[in-house]
Write an enzyme that holds these catalytic residues in place. Structure first.
Site, PDB file in Angstrom:
ATOM      1  N   CYS A   1       0.669  -1.190  -0.042  1.00 33.69           N
ATOM      2  CA  CYS A   1      -0.191  -0.181  -0.063  1.00 33.69           C
ATOM      3  C   CYS A   1       0.895   1.377   0.037  1.00 33.69           C
ATOM      4  CB  CYS A   1      -0.731  -0.112   1.371  1.00 33.69           C
ATOM      5  SG  CYS A   1      -2.079   1.286   1.320  1.00 33.69           S
TER       6      CYS A   1
ATOM      7  N   HIS B   1      -8.774  -4.107  -1.691  1.00 36.49           N
ATOM      8  CA  HIS B   1      -8.131  -3.143  -0.905  1.00 36.49           C
ATOM      9  C   HIS B   1      -8.483  -1.597  -1.092  1.00 36.49           C
ATOM     10  CE1 HIS B   1      -3.689  -2.242   0.054  1.00 36.49           C
ATOM     11  NE2 HIS B   1      -4.382  -0.924  -0.216  1.00 36.49           N
ATOM     12  N   GLU B   2      -8.631  -1.245  -2.225  1.00 36.44           N
ATOM     13  CA  GLU B   2      -9.095   0.188  -2.204  1.00 36.44           C
ATOM     14  C   GLU B   2     -10.303   0.676  -1.482  1.00 36.44           C
ATOM     15  OE1 GLU B   2      -6.851   2.204  -3.401  1.00 36.44           O
ATOM     16  OE2 GLU B   2      -5.487   0.389  -3.996  1.00 36.44           O
TER      17      GLU B   2
ATOM     18  N   HIS C   1      -9.987   1.196   2.153  1.00 33.21           N
ATOM     19  CA  HIS C   1      -9.626   2.717   2.572  1.00 33.21           C
ATOM     20  C   HIS C   1     -10.745   3.600   2.786  1.00 33.21           C
ATOM     21  CE1 HIS C   1      -5.367   2.719   2.014  1.00 33.21           C
ATOM     22  NE2 HIS C   1      -5.221   2.089   0.765  1.00 33.21           N
TER      23      HIS C   1
HETATM   24 NI    NI Z   1      -3.693   0.975  -0.066  1.00 35.75          NI
END
Ligand code: NI
Length: 175
Positions: free
Chosen positions: A100, A142-143, A146
């Site tokens: 990341c 993953h995104e 966030h």
């Molecule tokens: Ni990330």
């Protein structure tokens, strides 16, 4: 546009839940996405979420043809995804290595759903509805994490499978 500073883990702004975008026909949104693209490209990443540059909105971008950071990954189409909703399409999970831009220099093995459906909007407010698997599914999970204040180390289950990229993967370029 501009390359923006990427916040690093430890910054509490990365822990907030992002707000939905309400105005699509908005130059501020276009500027945000342009800055995100410039910032991601300069950092050599495959995805970036608005909170990583300190903007608490539900905007993520991702996509890669061939990545030096992930040389074995299959291509993922360049996507701007706003107000995403993720739905797992199976209970199956698989482990895979992630990094990341907010956790520079480190990688960890993270479980993710193998197949997900994601819905949301593009920059013009047109709907996006895709069902994907593999690396594409991993990147979008993953995104979208966030946007709920989750960073990949929070998902690591076995910290023997977490460490410095240059130690774990000495063959990768130093980025
Ligand atoms: Ni990330």
């Amino acid at each position: 546009m501009a390359i923006r500073e990427i916040l690093r883990m430890g910054d509490e702004r990365l822990l907030h839940v992002a707000e939905p975008v309400t105005q699509f026909d908005d130059p501020l949104l276009q500027n945000l996405v342009a800055d995100m693209r410039d910032t991601m490209a300069a950092a050599g990443g495959v995805g970036l979420a608005a909170p990583q540059i300190g903007v608490g909105l539900q905007v993520v971008i991702f996509g890669v043809g061939r990545s030096e950071r992930y040389p074995d990954a299959e291509p993922v189409p360049e996507t701007i995804l706003i107000n995403p909703i993720l739905t797992p399409m199976a209970d199956d999970e698989e482990l895979g290595w992630e990094g990341c831009l907010s956790v520079p220099g480190l990688r960890g093995e993270v479980p993710r759903f193998t197949h997900v459906r994601y819905r949301g909007f593009d920059l013009q407010g047109h709907p996006i509805d895709r069902t994907v698997g593999g690396f594409h599914a991993r990147v979008v999970q993953h995104e979208c994490d966030h946007l709920i204040g989750m960073l990949f180390p929070m998902r690591v289950r076995d910290f023997r499978r977490f460490g410095f990229t240059e130690v774990l993967f000495p063959e990768l370029p130093r980025l």
